[in-house]
Motif scaffolding. Structure first.
Motif, PDB file in Angstrom:
ATOM      1  N   UNK A   1       0.794  -1.266  -0.221  1.00 49.63           N
ATOM      2  CA  UNK A   1      -0.076  -0.046   0.017  1.00 49.63           C
ATOM      3  C   UNK A   1       0.775   1.304   0.121  1.00 49.63           C
ATOM      4  N   UNK A   2       1.999   1.115   0.804  1.00 47.95           N
ATOM      5  CA  UNK A   2       2.597   2.480   0.825  1.00 47.95           C
ATOM      6  C   UNK A   2       3.257   2.881  -0.709  1.00 47.95           C
ATOM      7  N   UNK A   3       3.509   1.993  -1.409  1.00 41.08           N
ATOM      8  CA  UNK A   3       4.042   2.081  -2.935  1.00 41.08           C
ATOM      9  C   UNK A   3       2.963   2.300  -3.948  1.00 41.08           C
ATOM     10  N   UNK A   4       1.874   2.053  -3.757  1.00 41.05           N
ATOM     11  CA  UNK A   4       0.730   2.404  -4.550  1.00 41.05           C
ATOM     12  C   UNK A   4       0.695   3.673  -5.338  1.00 41.05           C
ATOM     13  N   UNK A   5       0.777   4.731  -4.527  1.00 44.72           N
ATOM     14  CA  UNK A   5       0.620   6.218  -5.285  1.00 44.72           C
ATOM     15  C   UNK A   5       2.169   6.418  -5.702  1.00 44.72           C
ATOM     16  N   UNK A   6       3.154   6.076  -5.170  1.00 44.15           N
ATOM     17  CA  UNK A   6       4.481   6.239  -5.462  1.00 44.15           C
ATOM     18  C   UNK A   6       5.036   5.818  -6.863  1.00 44.15           C
ATOM     19  N   UNK A   7       3.999   4.720  -7.353  1.00 45.40           N
ATOM     20  CA  UNK A   7       4.487   4.088  -8.588  1.00 45.40           C
ATOM     21  C   UNK A   7       4.053   5.086  -9.895  1.00 45.40           C
ATOM     22  N   UNK A   8       3.330   6.282  -9.459  1.00 43.56           N
ATOM     23  CA  UNK A   8       2.898   7.241 -10.534  1.00 43.56           C
ATOM     24  C   UNK A   8       4.199   7.769 -11.040  1.00 43.56           C
ATOM     25  N   UNK A   9       5.390   7.800 -10.198  1.00 43.52           N
ATOM     26  CA  UNK A   9       6.744   8.025 -10.695  1.00 43.52           C
ATOM     27  C   UNK A   9       7.101   7.311 -11.935  1.00 43.52           C
ATOM     28  N   UNK A  10       6.864   5.960 -11.612  1.00 47.61           N
ATOM     29  CA  UNK A  10       7.376   5.183 -12.825  1.00 47.61           C
ATOM     30  C   UNK A  10       6.289   5.147 -13.841  1.00 47.61           C
ATOM     31  N   UNK A  11       5.197   5.155 -13.655  1.00 52.08           N
ATOM     32  CA  UNK A  11       4.074   5.130 -14.597  1.00 52.08           C
ATOM     33  C   UNK A  11       3.838   6.417 -15.284  1.00 52.08           C
ATOM     34  N   UNK A  12       3.809   7.575 -14.674  1.00 47.54           N
ATOM     35  CA  UNK A  12       3.973   8.950 -15.226  1.00 47.54           C
ATOM     36  C   UNK A  12       5.027   9.840 -15.198  1.00 47.54           C
ATOM     37  N   UNK A  13       5.453  10.258 -14.208  1.00 45.28           N
ATOM     38  CA  UNK A  13       6.751  10.807 -14.352  1.00 45.28           C
ATOM     39  C   UNK A  13       7.719  10.708 -15.512  1.00 45.28           C
ATOM     40  N   UNK A  14       8.074   9.580 -15.588  1.00 49.73           N
ATOM     41  CA  UNK A  14       9.128   8.927 -16.477  1.00 49.73           C
ATOM     42  C   UNK A  14       8.472   8.940 -17.907  1.00 49.73           C
ATOM     43  N   UNK A  15       7.237   8.694 -18.078  1.00 47.59           N
ATOM     44  CA  UNK A  15       6.787   8.922 -19.272  1.00 47.59           C
ATOM     45  C   UNK A  15       6.721  10.498 -19.841  1.00 47.59           C
ATOM     46  N   UNK A  16       6.323  11.348 -18.874  1.00 50.25           N
ATOM     47  CA  UNK A  16       6.650  12.642 -19.387  1.00 50.25           C
ATOM     48  C   UNK A  16       8.068  13.124 -19.698  1.00 50.25           C
ATOM     49  N   UNK A  17       8.897  12.727 -18.819  1.00 47.24           N
ATOM     50  CA  UNK A  17      10.453  13.032 -19.062  1.00 47.24           C
ATOM     51  C   UNK A  17      10.818  12.223 -20.354  1.00 47.24           C
ATOM     52  N   UNK A  18      10.252  11.152 -20.714  1.00 47.91           N
ATOM     53  CA  UNK A  18      10.553  10.582 -22.134  1.00 47.91           C
ATOM     54  C   UNK A  18      10.163  11.342 -23.343  1.00 47.91           C
ATOM     55  N   UNK A  19       8.853  11.960 -23.134  1.00 54.45           N
ATOM     56  CA  UNK A  19       8.286  12.865 -23.940  1.00 54.45           C
ATOM     57  C   UNK A  19       9.011  14.213 -24.105  1.00 54.45           C
ATOM     58  N   UNK A  20       9.725  14.768 -23.193  1.00 53.46           N
ATOM     59  CA  UNK A  20      10.613  15.822 -23.301  1.00 53.46           C
ATOM     60  C   UNK A  20      12.072  15.447 -23.555  1.00 53.46           C
ATOM     61  N   UNK A  21      12.474  14.108 -23.514  1.00 56.65           N
ATOM     62  CA  UNK A  21      13.801  13.675 -23.704  1.00 56.65           C
ATOM     63  C   UNK A  21      14.695  14.601 -22.793  1.00 56.65           C
ATOM     64  N   UNK A  22      14.261  14.447 -21.682  1.00 62.83           N
ATOM     65  CA  UNK A  22      15.076  14.946 -20.518  1.00 62.83           C
ATOM     66  C   UNK A  22      16.076  14.340 -20.456  1.00 62.83           C
ATOM     67  N   UNK A  23      17.433  15.303 -20.318  1.00 60.00           N
ATOM     68  CA  UNK A  23      18.805  15.078 -20.139  1.00 60.00           C
ATOM     69  C   UNK A  23      19.476  15.716 -18.983  1.00 60.00           C
TER      70      UNK A  23
END
Length: 498
Positions: free
Chosen positions: A438-460
């Motif tokens: 349970x403590x990691x349910x919301x934090x997975x939005x980093x893996x499933x959301x934040x990194x997807x946005x960084x991928x679209x930005x091609x963040x370097x």
């Protein structure tokens, strides 16, 4: 549509299931399609009606698919490609329209689908992206009625100026521009009437969805996971909690060089109305047209906000999607929407630190496995080797593993999604055995959301040095000019307090 199957199964949930069931069906007829409800009827859509509307989307998509296949039979290759694109676009628009009118948790899933997997066809993602901040709004009369019930007067009486047409509309409420009697420009978020009942219906469906996922992933303890999601999503309905969260972030980041959190105006805020200062900046799509240097600065600020808040405030804003940011040059980002915020205990933060130390700093596979078993990510005694476990989980730490400049690519983001949901891939057996505490349910939005946005930005950037600056158990020196400005800001704050 095949390229969309993986993401749709994970993120479009019930709507996609309805479509998929029709495609697998051999029946010659489909159930009749219910008429779309009027914009103000969200309050009347209970669980049965919302399910019926989704089945209607599936039936319509099924009929369109049968016609689409017939048209492809005698078409040449170029015509087939055009027909495929038109069908994908039409289906995506139908799903987006249905979810947009329904609001609630299902619309949130549609928002996620628009940015999670870069493998989706661009025209499909574009259709779903409208759900990020341009969903169908409620009528001006309904918004005004909510203001009257919550604040005791008509918005035209409360405010010097009131725009009845929303500037943004999303899954739970919509936002209007206004000017207070004191002359201050504000954003007024008004909750949709009936959305509480809609969300409750959606959460019942989410429970059924995760119960089915538990059959595919035997290690998944879906009960605690569903309860955690229920708790967090119910909290979003109470704008008083969102206001308290936003005030906490705004206090901490007051005067920050690049992070801005709008101030809450308590006088105009209640359980179903939230008024904040009106922020300025460009939306996600426009920011993506900026040069790579500016996009990198924006990504650095978002990274600092997510992880800095986690480790310094023990709070995580769990809704990182493109509609929740406003951008200005120089890496300045305004963060919006604090309804889905997770507060972590010191013990839970320690678990994250233990995983990082074992995986990234000490490179100790045996210790990493012990940490995963202790916190419930894996059951003890599974047949996987330490190296197999590190090979699977190591992907999520890949860009902070080494000291060097690294670009987060769309391919990295898509692989992250696959490691959560594609049980037929090379890591399928570990995925089926893994759990999400349970403590990691919301934090997975980093893996499933934040990194997807960084991928679209091609963040370097040099993410390792940036992370070491943020991690309190390393407390490295400033890694960038932005880090130096932040250090100076922090020193001024501490001096003022002293």
């Amino acid at each position: 549509m095949k390229r969309a199957t993986l993401l749709a199964t994970a993120a479009a949930a019930v709507a996609t299931i309805a479509v998929a069931r029709w495609w697998r069906s051999t029946r010659a007829t489909a159930p009749s399609e219910p008429a779309p409800p009027p914009r103000h009827a969200v309050r009347h859509l209970g669980r049965g009606a919302r399910n019926a509307r989704l089945v209607g989307v599936g039936a319509r998509a099924g009929r369109d698919y049968a016609l689409h296949r017939a048209r492809r039979v005698f078409a040449d290759a170029a015509t087939r490609e055009r027909l495929d694109t038109e069908f994908e676009m039409r289906t995506a628009e139908q799903v987006a329209d249905a979810l947009g009118h329904m609001k609630g948790a299902l619309m949130k899933l549609g928002q996620m689908a628009s940015y999670l997997d870069q493998g989706l066809p661009e025209h499909v993602r574009a259709a779903l992206a409208e759900l990020q901040h341009n969903a169908p709004p409620m009528s001006p009369e309904l918004a005004a009625d909510t203001i009257r019930r919550e604040l005791g007067a008509d918005p035209t009486e409360l405010f010097l100026d009131w725009d009845p047409h929303p500037i943004a509309s999303a899954s739970i409420g919509q936002v209007h521009r206004a000017i207070t009697r004191e002359g201050r420009a504000v954003a007024v978020k008004v909750q949709y009437p009936g959305v509480e009942e809609a969300l409750a219906a959606d959460l019942d469906n989410v429970g059924l969805l995760f119960a089915g996922m538990a059959q595919l992933f035997p290690g998944l303890e879906h009960g605690p996971l569903v309860e955690e999601l229920r708790s967090r999503l119910r909290e979003e309905l109470d704008y008083r909690l969102e206001a308290a969260n936003q005030r906490a972030f705004a206090r901490y980041y007051d005067g920050h060089p690049t992070i801005h959190v709008p101030e809450v105006l308590d006088r105009y805020s209640t359980r179903r109305v939230l008024t904040t200062e009106l922020a300025e900046g460009v939306r996600w799509d426009e920011m993506l047209t900026w040069d790579q240097g500016e996009r990198d600065l924006a990504a650095e600020t978002i990274y600092r906000f997510a992880f800095g808040s986690l480790y310094r405030l023990h709070m995580f804003n769990g809704d990182p999607h493109p509609g929740n940011y406003l951008f200005r040059p120089g890496g300045r980002v305004t963060f919006l929407d604090f309804g889905l915020v997770k507060h972590f205990s010191a013990e839970e933060i320690q678990q994250f630190e233990d995983m990082i130390v074992a995986m990234v700093i000490d490179h100790d596979p045996a210790e990493f496995r012990r940490v995963c078993e202790r916190i419930g990510l894996l059951k003890a005694g599974t047949a996987f080797t330490d190296e197999q476990i590190v090979d699977y989980f190591g992907h999520f730490y890949e860009f902070v593993m080494h000291d060097g400049v690294c670009t987060i690519t769309p391919e990295y983001a898509s692989e992250t999604v696959r490691r959560f949901f594609d049980k037929s891939g090379p890591y399928g057996e570990i995925m089926k055995a893994a759990n999400v505490p349970p403590s990691m349910v919301i934090i997975q939005r980093i893996n499933l959301g934040l990194y997807a946005l960084f991928g679209e930005m091609r963040a370097t950037g040099n993410w390792r040095r940036l992370a070491e600056e943020i991690w309190p158990f390393v407390a490295g020196p400033p890694a960038t000019p932005m880090g130096e400005a932040i250090e100076a800001w922090r020193a001024r704050r501490e001096g003022a307090v002293a």
